[in-house]
Design a protein around this motif. Structure first.
Motif, mmCIF file in Angstrom:
data_model
loop_
_atom_site.group_PDB
_atom_site.id
_atom_site.type_symbol
_atom_site.label_atom_id
_atom_site.label_comp_id
_atom_site.label_asym_id
_atom_site.label_seq_id
_atom_site.Cartn_x
_atom_site.Cartn_y
_atom_site.Cartn_z
ATOM 1 N N LYS A 35 -13.612 4.937 -3.822
ATOM 2 C CA LYS A 35 -12.709 4.692 -2.709
ATOM 3 C C LYS A 35 -13.442 3.791 -1.736
ATOM 4 O O LYS A 35 -14.479 4.154 -1.177
ATOM 5 C CB LYS A 35 -12.293 6.003 -2.041
ATOM 6 C CG LYS A 35 -11.176 5.832 -1.027
ATOM 7 C CD LYS A 35 -10.675 7.182 -0.531
ATOM 8 C CE LYS A 35 -9.487 6.998 0.416
ATOM 9 N NZ LYS A 35 -8.953 8.300 0.887
ATOM 10 N N ALA A 36 -12.947 2.565 -1.554
ATOM 11 C CA ALA A 36 -13.656 1.601 -0.726
ATOM 12 C C ALA A 36 -12.677 0.611 -0.118
ATOM 13 O O ALA A 36 -11.566 0.411 -0.621
ATOM 14 C CB ALA A 36 -14.701 0.867 -1.558
ATOM 15 N N THR A 37 -13.115 -0.016 0.971
ATOM 16 C CA THR A 37 -12.340 -1.079 1.603
ATOM 17 C C THR A 37 -13.228 -2.290 1.805
ATOM 18 O O THR A 37 -14.438 -2.162 2.079
ATOM 19 C CB THR A 37 -11.777 -0.632 2.968
ATOM 20 O OG1 THR A 37 -12.869 -0.271 3.827
ATOM 21 C CG2 THR A 37 -10.838 0.537 2.809
ATOM 22 N N LEU A 38 -12.637 -3.457 1.659
ATOM 23 C CA LEU A 38 -13.338 -4.719 1.909
ATOM 24 C C LEU A 38 -12.519 -5.504 2.915
ATOM 25 O O LEU A 38 -11.338 -5.770 2.697
ATOM 26 C CB LEU A 38 -13.521 -5.512 0.620
ATOM 27 C CG LEU A 38 -14.301 -6.837 0.700
ATOM 28 C CD1 LEU A 38 -14.967 -7.152 -0.634
ATOM 29 C CD2 LEU A 38 -13.391 -8.023 1.089
ATOM 30 N N ASN A 39 -13.149 -5.877 4.028
ATOM 31 C CA ASN A 39 -12.470 -6.719 5.013
ATOM 32 C C ASN A 39 -13.426 -7.791 5.521
ATOM 33 O O ASN A 39 -14.570 -7.866 5.101
ATOM 34 C CB ASN A 39 -11.899 -5.880 6.169
ATOM 35 C CG ASN A 39 -12.960 -5.025 6.834
ATOM 36 O OD1 ASN A 39 -14.030 -5.511 7.181
ATOM 37 N ND2 ASN A 39 -12.656 -3.737 7.011
ATOM 38 N N GLY A 41 -13.177 -10.890 4.916
ATOM 39 C CA GLY A 41 -13.220 -12.021 3.994
ATOM 40 C C GLY A 41 -14.379 -11.964 3.020
ATOM 41 O O GLY A 41 -15.260 -11.104 3.097
ATOM 42 N N LEU A 42 -14.403 -12.914 2.085
ATOM 43 C CA LEU A 42 -15.426 -12.955 1.055
ATOM 44 C C LEU A 42 -16.694 -13.672 1.504
ATOM 45 O O LEU A 42 -17.763 -13.480 0.925
ATOM 46 C CB LEU A 42 -14.871 -13.640 -0.206
ATOM 47 C CG LEU A 42 -13.690 -12.943 -0.880
ATOM 48 C CD1 LEU A 42 -13.221 -13.742 -2.086
ATOM 49 C CD2 LEU A 42 -14.072 -11.519 -1.297
ATOM 50 N N SER A 43 -16.585 -14.523 2.519
ATOM 51 C CA SER A 43 -17.754 -15.270 2.964
ATOM 52 C C SER A 43 -18.747 -14.374 3.700
ATOM 53 O O SER A 43 -19.955 -14.594 3.649
ATOM 54 C CB SER A 43 -17.337 -16.435 3.861
ATOM 55 O OG SER A 43 -16.637 -15.960 5.005
ATOM 56 N N SER A 44 -18.265 -13.372 4.389
ATOM 57 C CA SER A 44 -19.125 -12.415 5.089
ATOM 58 C C SER A 44 -18.481 -11.037 5.008
ATOM 59 O O SER A 44 -17.976 -10.493 5.995
ATOM 60 C CB SER A 44 -19.315 -12.835 6.548
ATOM 61 O OG SER A 44 -20.186 -11.952 7.219
ATOM 62 N N PRO A 45 -18.483 -10.447 3.823
ATOM 63 C CA PRO A 45 -17.696 -9.226 3.597
ATOM 64 C C PRO A 45 -18.269 -8.006 4.311
ATOM 65 O O PRO A 45 -19.472 -7.884 4.507
ATOM 66 C CB PRO A 45 -17.778 -9.048 2.078
ATOM 67 C CG PRO A 45 -19.074 -9.683 1.701
ATOM 68 C CD PRO A 45 -19.237 -10.855 2.636
ATOM 69 N N ASN A 46 -17.375 -7.129 4.669
ATOM 70 C CA ASN A 46 -17.741 -5.833 5.233
ATOM 71 C C ASN A 46 -17.144 -4.781 4.301
ATOM 72 O O ASN A 46 -15.928 -4.633 4.207
ATOM 73 C CB ASN A 46 -17.183 -5.701 6.648
ATOM 74 C CG ASN A 46 -17.692 -4.441 7.331
ATOM 75 O OD1 ASN A 46 -18.375 -3.630 6.727
ATOM 76 N ND2 ASN A 46 -17.346 -4.273 8.607
ATOM 77 N N ILE A 47 -18.025 -4.069 3.597
ATOM 78 C CA ILE A 47 -17.581 -3.123 2.581
ATOM 79 C C ILE A 47 -17.980 -1.713 3.007
ATOM 80 O O ILE A 47 -19.131 -1.473 3.379
ATOM 81 C CB ILE A 47 -18.198 -3.446 1.208
ATOM 82 C CG1 ILE A 47 -17.889 -4.893 0.812
ATOM 83 C CG2 ILE A 47 -17.672 -2.490 0.141
ATOM 84 C CD1 ILE A 47 -18.570 -5.341 -0.467
ATOM 85 N N ASP A 48 -17.041 -0.797 2.947
ATOM 86 C CA ASP A 48 -17.309 0.611 3.230
ATOM 87 C C ASP A 48 -16.672 1.453 2.129
ATOM 88 O O ASP A 48 -15.577 1.147 1.648
ATOM 89 C CB ASP A 48 -16.714 1.013 4.581
ATOM 90 C CG ASP A 48 -17.426 0.352 5.745
ATOM 91 O OD1 ASP A 48 -18.507 0.834 6.117
ATOM 92 O OD2 ASP A 48 -16.890 -0.660 6.255
ATOM 93 N N GLY A 49 -17.384 2.512 1.734
ATOM 94 C CA GLY A 49 -16.818 3.393 0.720
ATOM 95 C C GLY A 49 -17.875 4.060 -0.119
ATOM 96 O O GLY A 49 -19.069 4.072 0.218
#
Length: 361
Positions: A35-39, A41-49
């Motif tokens: 279970k994760a979220t990516l916000n 954008g792809l150039s500087s992603p912020n991923i949590d999960g």
């Protein structure tokens, strides 16, 4: 940059991805829950999960060792991948424990801070079918640190090879040239050739990759066995057991340096002479190979012997009184001789000599 991606996997069967792995990974089984979220954008992603592995197992083809992850998780927080006591077990249930973090700058660039500890861990368990040049069993204790970035990774290893390790190396045909018509052997000196490491595992878009910097301290226990098949046709083979403390350094350009001494405890050398004569020589304890930088400048100090039962008459023909029948009969008796094989000099230009002696008893 406004991309928002949510991922949720509920008991995903990993066996379904095995066809996508080709021949590199086989026997993939187990459950992945995520279970994760990516916000951002792809150039500087912020991923949590979080990704949770449940009874996951797989067999890397190159290692031929079934690895298992019983119940472990990988956490993502602000684009930091965290691993805490992440346990991987080999097929005999020994553990490797991974700790540390990976910082994602973007999807093509990241920073490492990882430590792997092993305890009697089976790394390699291959046969000649898996790899025709290097195969066998490699079991290690030690630590491996991975730091740096995806562009300039640094690997620092402190490893001990266990007594149960048994590796075989077959010298490729390109390393020597035999001529049956001239009965000669040509040693090829590669000391000026660069040893390159092809970054095949690096993604094609990681153009900034500058190579690996590897520093390794390798301790070899006396029970570890190494076999070097010099020529599969003549079956010339060196089999040794011994101890060593070696330092290995590989620069980002692929230059290899080795320092240290390998001292032989026991072993043998199967020697053939122009396909006419084959003898097994036992290595003398204390024989050694010493490296002081260039791996091809290794200094050899190998001494081996073979016991031959023969009559000394041919050696003494010019010193024996042919009219003395008692003396002639004495020298015609078959007695044991020790034939010593001495190998000195550099690895690529060895000096080979023979010596005759008699047992002390």
């Amino acid at each position: 940059d406004n991309l928002l991606l949510k991922i949720e996997l509920r008991k995903f069967e990993l066996s379904t991805v095995e066809p996508l792995m080709g021949e590199s990974i086989q026997e993939i089984n187990g459950i992945l829950t995520a279970k994760a979220t990516l916000n951002n954008g792809l150039s500087s992603p912020n991923i949590d999960g979080v990704f949770i592995f449940d009874q996951v197992s797989f067999r890397p083809t190159a290692l031929n060792n079934r690895l298992t992850i019983a119940k472990e998780k990988i956490g993502f927080s602000n684009s930091r991948i965290s691993l805490k006591d992440f346990v991987i077990k080999d097929e005999v249930n020994n553990r490797a424990i991974l700790n540390g973090k990976i910082e994602l700058v973007d999807l093509n660039f990241y920073n490492f801070d990882l430590k792997l500890k092993t305890e009697d861990f089976l790394i390699l368990n291959t046969t000649a079918i898996d790899n025709e040049l290097v195969f066998g069993k490699l079991i290690t204790d030690g630590e491996v640190d991975l730091t740096g970035s995806s562009a300039r990774p640094n690997i620092d290893m402190k490893l001990t090879l266990s007594d149960d390790s048994n590796l075989t190396y077959i010298v490729p045909e390109s390393e020597y040239n035999t001529s049956s018509s001239e009965n000669t052997v040509q040693f090829v000196n590669h000391k000026n050739d660069a040893i390159t490491i092809e970054p095949e595992s690096i993604a094609s878009d990681s153009l900034s990759f500058e190579g690996l910097d590897i520093a390794a301290t390798l301790q070899i226990n006396k029970g570890a066995r190494f076999n070097i098949i010099v020529d599969p046709v003549t079956e010339d083979q060196l089999a040794v057991q011994g101890s060593a403390n070696l330092n290995l350094d590989i620069s980002r350009k692929g230059d290899l340096k080795i320092n240290g001494r390998y001292t032989i405890e026991e072993g043998s050398y199967n020697f053939s002479f122009y396909k006419l004569l084959k003898r097994k020589f036992e290595l003398v304890k204390g024989s050694s190979i010493v490296w002081a930088g260039d791996p091809y400048d290794a200094q050899l100090n190998l001494k081996a012997y073979n016991t031959v039962i023969a009559a000394p008459i041919d050696l003494m023909v010019n010193q024996v009184n042919s009219t003395n029948s008692n003396q002639l009969n004495q020298y015609k008796q078959r007695i044991p001789f020790l034939v010593y094989l001495n190998i000195d000099g550099e690895l690529v230009e060895p000096d080979i000599s023979f010596k005759l002696d008699m047992p002390e008893d």
